[in-house]
Design a protein around this motif. Structure first.
Motif: not given
Lengths: 329, 339
Positions: A45-47, A254, B128-131, B314, B316
């Motif tokens: 997940p994430g960018e 991204f 949303y796991s963007d750390a 990071y 989840r």
């Protein structure tokens, strides 16, 4: 100048490894994100910022580096990490957020740290440059011939940290090399629309003891050659170098970037000039490397990537309470 | 059955609409920041504006936050009304001198003789796991520093109305919008990110909290995502016979202490929920305010829920573990009611 054949082969195998890695990551990142794309879903997940197409910048200079040399990298770090020989299993596991990852799942794709090979990266544009200045300063203070390389995107050259760092590094003749990967876009804003100089290597003129070099057309050989001189300068105490390389971003800023800001015909024309295919032909024609040996290199690269993804997928998730650890050591 | 047709908008469209209306009203209003032009803002806050107002009033900048936020300050001092976007609040680090030593202080240091009618809008929040470098809210970091109004609307209606107020305000306003509440197609679709938004101009005052659910047993204070979690928890608590009153703070500075204290005087119990770090944060400020003004109204100790003083991880599951959520609020209230 000719490139030693062993270096040429290393560059090919490493670029192939990077490409396999990024292609696999593109797929892994897409898992759980269809039919509806949700940035927070799936095993990764994430960018996600992939470097597909930008391989020459990483291998051309890392071919001259050892584990003692420092590399700092920005939000798009995988090609640099692989070229700097970061532990591929742990790096992949980190991107999958696993307990076996470089940072035990706390960092993720933009925050990879492998002190064993002096590699780090971060998600703030331009922030890695002063860290490389510090590493270069440490090398100078310890009287070592280590160099520090800061990889940045061309957009980062418009940050204050770029200019402040160059001024200090020029002043102190630090063994610093800034590699500006010009992929033409800072997210959606083109270089032309954001930058008041034709290419960032020309900014070297603003500071004493700083050299500049430009590599056009994503060329691995030219990147190797220019880097060799930059590393020589740095190791011999002559001062910093800015290298700008014209490179290509095949994918969005991204994954999930709608890319409405660029012509869709742009990417296929870039892919036609693919540097890895080009280098493969060079190996065969200029370096007389047998096709079978190239096949073996590709297989090894593929295998290393497959092993890393298997390791990552099979690794355990971190325990929840580990979220509270590592604030202080 | 209602026959009134409601006009539903996502958070980002509500914001962009407010900016467009203000740009129509006043030629001094303009927008600048990274990717605010053709891209329409990474979180959609300027969607459609460049087509309508052109690139002279919707300016894509280089990645030079110190320079373009500083330039917004300079333009505001000349009487313009810039809206400058800091893409992620986390990027404050590269330009905080301009924000805090200049934007926030010039009006005061000039004895009120220099006005800075500007809006610094910025995306906040995680989940949303963007750390650690792209998920913070940093509400308290900004609210702690005098000289800036700091607002964080939770609904499309308030995003539009408070953006209009922020643009018209003669003071610098830090306008924080939550990424998850923008209603973007590439994020987790949340019902809370879509809401009724009237056409045309209207304003919602800055510095005023809102009781979004009335109740008699416990007051839950939150904002943005934590307010929505509080509503979710309150619905579940109702099934247990507990009537929670939920306050949407909406503004961090000035802080509407009166609304909170009035509520506590009614419910005698307080839970404060924040998607920011626990220590020295909003939960502490609200708790201290209640302790100062209504301590003897409390029938049980105050409970605080916030990120437990760690950077945002990071992974989840680790991230969900440190972020507040509806279940956590529900559990805390149940425990509190038994005290």
């Amino acid at each position: 100048m000719t490139i030693p054949v062993e270096k040429a082969k290393w560059m090919y195998e490493t670029m192939a490894k990077i490409r396999y890695f990024e292609d696999e990551m593109e797929k892994a990142y897409g898992e759980g994100k269809s039919p509806v794309f949700n940035i927070g879903a799936g095993p990764v997940p994430g960018e996600m910022h992939l470097a597909t197409g930008q391989e020459p910048a990483a291998v051309g200079i890392c071919a001259h580096l050892t584990a003692e040399d420092t590399v700092t990298s920005p939000h798009r770090p995988h090609h640099h990490a692989i070229a700097k020989n970061v532990d591929l299993n742990k790096m992949t596991a980190e991107i999958f957020g696993k307990a076996t990852g470089l940072s035990k799942g706390k960092g993720g794709h933009m925050h990879l740290f492998d002190p064993a090979v002096k590699f780090s990266c971060g998600g703030i544009v331009g922030a890695g440059i002063p860290h490389a200045v510090g590493a270069a300063l440490a090398a100078q203070m310890k009287n070592k011939d280590w160099v520090a390389v800061a990889f940045i995107g061309e957009g980062a050259a418009n940050q204050g940290s770029f200019h402040e760092s160059l001024n200090m590094a020029g002043l102190w003749k630090l063994p610093l090399i800034i590699v500006v990967e010009n992929n033409e876009y800072g997210i959606s804003v083109s270089k032309k629309a954001s930058t008041a100089i034709e290419s960032n290597d020309k900014r070297a003129a603003a500071y004493s003891n700083v050299a500049g070099a430009y590599v056009k057309d994503n060329d691995p050989e030219e990147m190797y050659r220019v880097s060799e001189e930059a590393v020589r300068r740095a190791r011999s105490g002559e001062g910093p170098t800015i290298i700008e390389i014209e490179t290509y971003r095949y994918l969005g800023h991204f994954q999930g970037d709608p890319e409405l800001y660029r012509e869709q015909s742009e990417v296929p024309s870039l892919r036609e000039k693919d540097p890895i295919l080009k280098w493969k032909n060079e190996l065969i024609e200029k370096f007389s490397v047998p096709v079978q040996e190239i096949q073996e290199m590709e297989n090894r690269a593929r295998q290393a990537v497959d092993d890393a993804y298997r390791f990552a997928r099979e690794s355990e998730e971190p325990v929840l309470s580990s979220a509270l650890e590592d604030v202080f050591i | 059955m209602t026959t009134t047709k409601q006009r539903m908008l996502t958070g980002n469209k509500a914001m962009a609409e407010a900016i467009a209306i203000e740009m129509e009203r006043n030629p001094d209003v303009f927008v600048l920041g990274e990717d605010v032009g053709k891209y329409g803002g990474i979180f959609g806050s300027t969607q459609g504006l460049i087509d309508r107002f052109g690139e002279k009033r919707v300016i894509d900048t280089p990645i030079s936050e110190t320079a373009f936020i500083g330039a917004a300050i300079g333009a505001a001092a000349e009487g313009m009304r810039p809206i400058v976007e800091l893409m992620f609040v986390d990027f404050f680090g590269v330009c905080m001198d301009q924000i805090y030593n200049h934007m926030a202080k010039i009006p005061y240091m000039s004895g009120g003789n220099v006005k800075l009618p500007m809006v610094l809008m910025t995306a906040v929040g995680g989940g949303y796991s963007d750390a650690a470098q792209h998920s913070q809210t940093l509400y308290a970091t900004f609210a702690h520093l005098p000289g800036m109004k700091v607002v964080a609307p939770s609904t499309p209606y308030d995003l539009k109305g408070m953006m209009a107020s922020a643009i018209r305000d003669d003071n610098p306003v830090v306008f924080m919008f939550h990424k998850s509440l923008q209603g973007l197609g590439w994020m987790d679709p949340l019902d809370a990110a879509v809401g009724e938004v009237p056409e045309g101009e209207y304003t919602v005052p800055l510095g005023k909290a809102k009781v979004v659910r009335e109740g008699k047993d416990v007051t839950i204070v939150g904002l943005q995502m934590t307010m929505h979690y509080a509503l979710e928890a309150a619905a579940k608590l109702q099934e247990e016979g507990i009537e929670a009153e939920v306050i949407d703070l909406r503004s961090l500075a000035p802080l509407d202490r009166d609304t909170i204290i009035e509520s506590v005087k009614k419910t005698h119990r307080l839970v404060v929920v924040d998607e920011d770090y626990l220590s020295y944060g909003m939960t502490a400020e609200v708790s201290a305010s209640v302790a100062e003004s209504a301590l003897y109204e409390l029938e049980a100790p105050i409970r605080r829920i916030a990120i437990p003083d760690v950077p945002i991880p990071y992974n989840r599951k680790l991230e969900q573990y440190v972020l507040p959520g509806a279940q956590r609020i529900y559990d805390e209230v149940i425990q509190l009611m038994n005290e």
